[in-house]
Design a protein around this motif. Structure first.
Motif, mmCIF file in Angstrom:
data_model
loop_
_atom_site.group_PDB
_atom_site.id
_atom_site.type_symbol
_atom_site.label_atom_id
_atom_site.label_comp_id
_atom_site.label_asym_id
_atom_site.label_seq_id
_atom_site.Cartn_x
_atom_site.Cartn_y
_atom_site.Cartn_z
ATOM 1 N N PHE A 60 0.767 -1.080 0.083
ATOM 2 C CA PHE A 60 0.130 -0.117 -0.120
ATOM 3 C C PHE A 60 0.859 1.412 0.015
ATOM 4 C CE2 PHE A 60 -2.822 3.000 2.844
ATOM 5 C CZ PHE A 60 -3.450 3.379 1.765
ATOM 6 N N MET A 106 -8.484 -5.443 4.398
ATOM 7 C CA MET A 106 -8.607 -4.161 4.259
ATOM 8 C C MET A 106 -8.756 -3.743 2.741
ATOM 9 S SD MET A 106 -6.533 -2.140 7.207
ATOM 10 C CE MET A 106 -7.116 -0.550 6.554
ATOM 11 N N GLN A 107 -7.839 -4.339 2.074
ATOM 12 C CA GLN A 107 -8.082 -4.415 0.599
ATOM 13 C C GLN A 107 -9.123 -4.709 -0.092
ATOM 14 O OE1 GLN A 107 -4.194 -5.344 -1.518
ATOM 15 N NE2 GLN A 107 -5.403 -6.285 -2.965
ATOM 16 N N ARG A 142 -8.096 1.941 -0.478
ATOM 17 C CA ARG A 142 -8.623 1.605 0.918
ATOM 18 C C ARG A 142 -9.657 2.206 1.230
ATOM 19 N NH1 ARG A 142 -4.170 -0.547 4.145
ATOM 20 N NH2 ARG A 142 -3.130 -2.084 2.807
#
Length: 366
Positions: A67, A147-148, A258
């Motif tokens: 990220f 989260m992704q 995100r």
């Protein structure tokens, strides 16, 4: 409208329809892939290019397909640097939708183990700087995938199962990723002999963290970050041609990559703005929490303050867009600025110009 997204506040993004957000961001990404201006991040004016000549020309990004690491790679390329990334998989970066941006082909992707310097030792002599972006917020690293994917329930389950020590004889992910991987890479970096022509001070940039996550996130997360900072500083202190830079972001957000971070970023951005606008002599939630933190927990140390201090920081320190974070990291590579030591969120905002001009003014100038 089409150029505003990277510079606008979380409030602006939150108030727009998701379809509008997606269209705007994808359009900006497409422009970047064609090497055209992406708001204030891609500097193409000749005066900006002249300043790039003073920046590090070749960098190694540890974890460049992650990220934060991918944002650093993209920003460094936009500033004219040559970028090599190492990761455990060696795979090039892909968006959560599985797309491969055009800039990816300009990065040299290598498979290497940060804990095994022999797997990347041949890269180190030829780079001007190393940026370490590997780390984990939870000991259970599966939260990153949640989260992704925008899996809120799965992320909550990861938080719920965060506690408990690792099995006997097994190192935690905190120790391995946050501390040991950074220290091993730093040791190998200072031990490498620069190729002929590299005479400048070589920075080792460690992406650490601001204390804004406790008590939701275990204290070991913060402890391993601070321990890594301390050890890296000890290493570079004995080598005059090297310096340590410790980047401490708060909540890192991105509405497209995100999406789960958008609402929290909106809330805490509003909170930080209110705290910043109110005179210091008026009690605010953050100041009350800090007072309680020092009174209720007098044995708390500078290394690990009370969790109430962490909550106070969360309310008063603004979140940071991952592209702003990457831009601050790249500016920290400028030898003319001689940036070293801890770089907090307010320092980063000053470096990229957000302290001098508000979001509206910044957007108007793009």
């Amino acid at each position: 409208m089409k150029h505003l997204l990277p510079n606008c506040t979380p409030i602006y993004r939150f108030c727009k329809l998701n379809s509008l957000l997606t269209v705007n961001f994808d359009a900006s990404t497409a422009r970047f892939n064609q090497h055209q201006p992406l708001s204030r991040f891609v500097r193409t004016a000749s005066s900006k290019r002249d300043s790039m000549s003073t920046l590090a020309q070749k960098i190694l990004v540890v974890g460049g397909n992650g990220f934060v690491g991918s944002a650093v790679c993209k920003m460094a390329l936009a500033r004219g640097m040559e970028v090599t990334s190492i990761s455990s998989s060696g795979k090039p970066y892909k968006t959560p939708q599985g797309h491969t941006p055009a800039w990816v082909e300009r990065v040299q992707w290598r498979k290497a183990d940060a804990m095994n310097p022999e797997s990347y030792a041949d890269i180190l002599p030829g780079v001007d700087a190393v940026v370490h972006t590997v780390g984990t917020l939870l000991d259970n690293t599966q939260y990153k995938q949640r989260m992704q994917e925008g899996d809120i329930l799965g992320f909550i389950k990861s938080l719920a199962g965060r506690g408990g020590p690792p099995p006997e004889g097994q190192r935690s992910a905190y120790d391995t990723l946050n501390y040991e991987s950074a220290v091993r890479v730093c040791e190998a970096f200072v031990a490498s002999k620069p190729v002929s022509g590299l005479t400048r001070v070589r920075p080792f940039i460690y992406v650490s963290a601001e204390d804004v996550n406790r008590p939701i996130v275990p204290v070991r997360y913060l402890e391993t970050k601070r321990e890594a900072e301390k050890r890296i500083e000890e290493i570079v202190r004995d080598h005059s041609q090297y310096k340590g830079v410790y980047i401490r972001p708060s909540l890192i957000y991105h509405p497209h990559i995100r999406p789960m971070t958008t609402i929290p970023a909106t809330i805490f951005d509003v909170s930080a703005r209110i705290h910043n606008a109110v005179p210091s002599y008026i009690p605010m939630p953050s100041s009350v929490l800090r007072w309680l933190g020092t009174s209720v927990f007098p044995n708390a140390t500078d290394q690990t303050p009370s969790a109430l201090n962490s909550m106070a920081n969360l309310l008063s320190i603004p979140p940071i867009h991952v592209d702003h974070l990457a831009e601050a990291i790249c500016i920290s590579l400028d030898p003319a600025k001689d940036i070293r030591g801890v770089v907090g969120v307010r320092d980063m905002r000053e470096l990229i110009g957000l302290s001098q001009a508000g979001p509206e003014e910044s957007a108007a100038n793009t």
